[in-house]
Enzyme design. Structure first.
Site, PDB file in Angstrom:
ATOM      1  N   GLU A 156       7.078  -5.495  -3.198  1.00  0.00           N
ATOM      2  CA  GLU A 156       8.378  -5.771  -3.284  1.00  0.00           C
ATOM      3  C   GLU A 156       8.919  -7.184  -3.331  1.00  0.00           C
ATOM      4  O   GLU A 156       9.579  -7.678  -2.270  1.00  0.00           O
ATOM      5  CB  GLU A 156       9.084  -4.883  -2.012  1.00  0.00           C
ATOM      6  CG  GLU A 156       8.849  -3.455  -2.229  1.00  0.00           C
ATOM      7  CD  GLU A 156       9.528  -2.475  -1.320  1.00  0.00           C
ATOM      8  OE1 GLU A 156      10.127  -3.160  -0.382  1.00  0.00           O
ATOM      9  OE2 GLU A 156       9.688  -1.436  -1.394  1.00  0.00           O
ATOM     10  N   GLU A 308       6.309   4.303  -4.285  1.00  0.00           N
ATOM     11  CA  GLU A 308       6.894   4.790  -2.958  1.00  0.00           C
ATOM     12  C   GLU A 308       8.184   5.779  -2.946  1.00  0.00           C
ATOM     13  O   GLU A 308       8.951   5.374  -4.084  1.00  0.00           O
ATOM     14  CB  GLU A 308       7.238   3.465  -2.080  1.00  0.00           C
ATOM     15  CG  GLU A 308       6.161   2.676  -1.612  1.00  0.00           C
ATOM     16  CD  GLU A 308       6.650   1.548  -0.684  1.00  0.00           C
ATOM     17  OE1 GLU A 308       7.717   1.749  -0.125  1.00  0.00           O
ATOM     18  OE2 GLU A 308       5.794   0.537  -0.608  1.00  0.00           O
TER      19      GLU A 308
END
Length: 664
Positions: A156, A308
């Site tokens: 991320e 995710e």
């Protein structure tokens, strides 16, 4: 063709199912239970090591790989593959303690200290040196481990720094972009407010605006940050490829993440991957999720990875709602329907401590007696039934423009007629009617090939570059339909107002000019040519048709009697331009009328708006997002989830899913 991903899918026998696994957070005695339950749930892939830098290198240059060796070996013995992460998103405390210059400095000058998340300056040479060292050590040790199926770089990406290192890197980036100071001064229009630079050392990142600041400088800094983060990814990618080049290399994007330009990043990866957490407490959150899924598929024009999601509640909202029974399954199949070749979660086992101690997991704190576990286990058994879908692609005749430069231009530069634009919400409002009418949709950027589509929808593209303008004109002239909303084509890539002004780049397209932009604080009525009356608010273009034909006019307000919506012909194509913010129903009808006039058919007909329909290869996905209503949808074939034949129609229970192998 993507040989690495083809081999990845073949290894897993279809879809990847599993999630982030953090064995370093648990005693060794727990691992055997983990792996036993993973096998019971049908897990075939876990992501290891993403936050494990401190466990792998507890002191500078001293590596402790024994525990990771054991975990990799244990997983392999049990038939579970590994997506091995470089842990560079979580530098250990010794690095920032010994080298405090690796910590980011925020826009206001405050140091972003250790103990937060993303506590590193991506431009720091010291950070990059240590990141390269741990990445090299991992790649060297595990390149031929039989469990290894994929490399996972960082996590991320997002830190922004206003450090000395960032300033130097920004100047280097600007030199590459503009060449010399005269070009930079021209691009930033520094003649305004006497901001002209005479030496490169005078140029730095934009500080917190105490009043207002140069919008072009702020825009370029956002471009630079995206590129600086990309440099970190590429550095680590090249290291792991140098040791094992046949495995896919990925990182994980985030939902509507403004920091990194995914169009630029996607070309540097072997597959696109996404972390996404739709808020189950927010009505209609599945619409924005679908948009993000279509964006991920469109970035490379091929299947992508759901890296995710949450099995239940998360921990970042003010109120973290639990997913009601069936929602996790529905959301998982929604991602697959839009091109995902994996169903992965954060995380496998719920963590005992830390910020995300109440974040849900495949294996919750309450263990195998929990509803969440039962749903995870059931999904793991069910997903292999649609293994034939993995690797299949999608086609669309409608595209919606989503470009990071358009986003940055609207939201980060300030000084606009109104400064409360929400670009993702705007794009979602234009995407929703297409989703709810069961149309297949791609996302496109400034550099995309528009000629593949019949209809292109351009929501509030305030900033566009010349290549996009030329491509849109060529698209329409060749017979395409363009639907464009207000405040579009206004400035060039330097954030300078195009001359002659309003709408600048799009004047020939829309067949009208605009003498002023007028934000609205009240609503006004709009009448369409067929007599229908709608409402509009928030914004008005003062439109003056030239070659355009008026489709709708204002009934009241300062622009009463004037054009609100126009259409224009260019070559053999057509443009519909909406000069105000129409109510949701009127915007829906305007977009869908243009799509129908262009001859585009939906995936299925006569389905209610809460039913989502997509096609991958020869497989029709039908998803019922209503939690209360059943739906009957036309379909013929075999439902892979139940094995039942479908002859003419299928009935979907509330939150129900069907995956139909079609006979046509």
């Amino acid at each position: 063709m993507n040989p690495g991903m083809d081999a990845f899918r073949a290894r897993l026998g279809g879809f990847a199912f599993g999630g982030d696994y953090n064995p370093e957070q648990w005693d060794r005695a727990v691992w055997d239970e983990d792996v036993e339950l993973m096998r019971r749930a049908g897990v075939n892939l876990v992501t290891l090591g993403v936050f494990a830098w401190a466990s792998l290198e507890p002191e500078p240059g001293r590596f402790t790989f024994d525990w990771l060796d054991d975990a990799m070996d244990l997983l392999h013995r049990n038939g579970i593959s590994v997506d091995l992460g470089t842990p560079t998103a979580a530098p250990p405390v010794w690095l920032s303690h010994e080298h405090p210059e690796v910590l980011p400095v925020m826009e206001d000058g405050e140091v972003f200290g250790f103990g937060n998340r993303m506590h590193y300056d991506p431009t720091s040479p010291v950070y990059r040196e240590h990141a390269a060292r741990i990445t090299t050590a991992l790649a060297s040790r595990y390149r031929h481990h039989p469990a290894l199926a994929m490399w996972h770089i960082g996590n991320e990406y997002g830190p922004t720094a206003y450090t000395t290192a960032a300033a130097a890197a920004f100047r280097d980036w600007l030199r590459r972009r503009y060449g010399d100071l005269d070009a930079l001064n021209d691009a930033w229009y520094t003649r305004f407010w006497g901001q002209r630079y005479s030496d490169w050392e005078q140029v730095g990142p934009p500080e917190v605006p105490r009043s207002w600041s140069n919008p072009a400088r702020r825009l370029d800094f956002h471009r630079f940050v995206s590129d600086a983060l990309l440099e970190c990814f590429v550095m680590e990618r090249d290291i792991v490829r140098s040791y094992r080049a046949d495995l896919p290399v990925v990182t994980n994007f985030m939902r509507f993440h403004r920091q990194t330009d995914s169009w630029r990043w996607a070309a540097h990866e072997d597959a696109v991957a996404l972390d996404i957490y739709p808020d189950p407490g927010q009505a209609g959150s599945h619409v924005a999720a679908a948009l993000n899924f279509d964006l991920m598929r469109s970035l490379r024009g091929e299947p992508w990875l759901l890296m995710e999601q949450a099995a239940g509640a998360v921990s970042q909202w003010r109120v973290n709602h639990v997913k009601r029974p069936g929602r996790m399954r529905l959301g998982s199949y929604q991602a697959v329907a839009h091109g995902a070749d994996s169903v992965l979660f954060f995380q496998w086992r719920a963590g005992r401590g830390g910020h995300e101690r109440f974040h849900s997991a495949m294996l919750p704190h309450s263990g195998t007696r929990s509803r969440t576990w039962r749903e995870v286990e059931a999904l793991g058994r069910e997903l292999p039934r649609i293994a034939a879908v993995a690797g299949s692609g999608s086609t669309a005749e409608v595209a919606v423009l989503f470009d990071w430069n358009a986003w940055w231009g609207l939201e980060v530069t300030h000084g606009l007629p109104r400064n409360d634009f929400d670009y993702p919400a705007i794009v979602t409002a234009h995407y929703r009617p297409l989703l709810e009418a069961q149309h297949a949709v791609d996302l496109v950027s400034f550099g995309s090939d528009f000629g593949r589509y019949r209809v292109v929808v351009v929501p509030n593209a305030y900033l566009v570059d010349d290549r996009c303008t030329a491509a849109l004109e060529a698209f329409v002239a060749a017979g395409g339909t363009l639907v464009c909303s207000f405040f579009s084509g206004v400035v060039d890539e330097r954030n300078q107002v195009r001359q002659p002004a309003y709408p600048g780049a799009f004047r020939r397209l829309i067949g009208a000019y605009i003498d002023e932009y007028a934000p609205l604080e009240t609503s006004v009525a709009v009448r369409f040519a067929d007599g229908c009356v709608a409402s509009a608010d928030w914004w008005q273009d003062s439109l003056h048709p030239e070659t355009a034909t008026v489709l709708a006019t204002y009934l009241d307000g300062d622009l009463a009697g004037r054009a609100a919506v126009v259409t224009n012909s260019l070559g053999t194509g057509r443009v519909v331009y909406v000069g105000t913010r129409l109510d949701a129903g009127a915007l829906r009808d305007t977009i869908l009328d243009a799509v129908a006039a262009a001859g585009v058919a939906p995936v299925v007909r006569d389905a209610p708006p809460h039913v989502e329909a997509t096609v991958r290869g020869g497989f029709l996905f039908l998803l019922n997002h209503s939690g209360t209503d059943t739906a009957t949808v036309p379909a013929t074939g075999v439902d892979l989830l139940t094995g039942a034949s479908v002859d003419g129609a299928v009935t979907l229970e509330p939150l129900g899913v069907a995956v139909i192998e079609t006979r046509s």
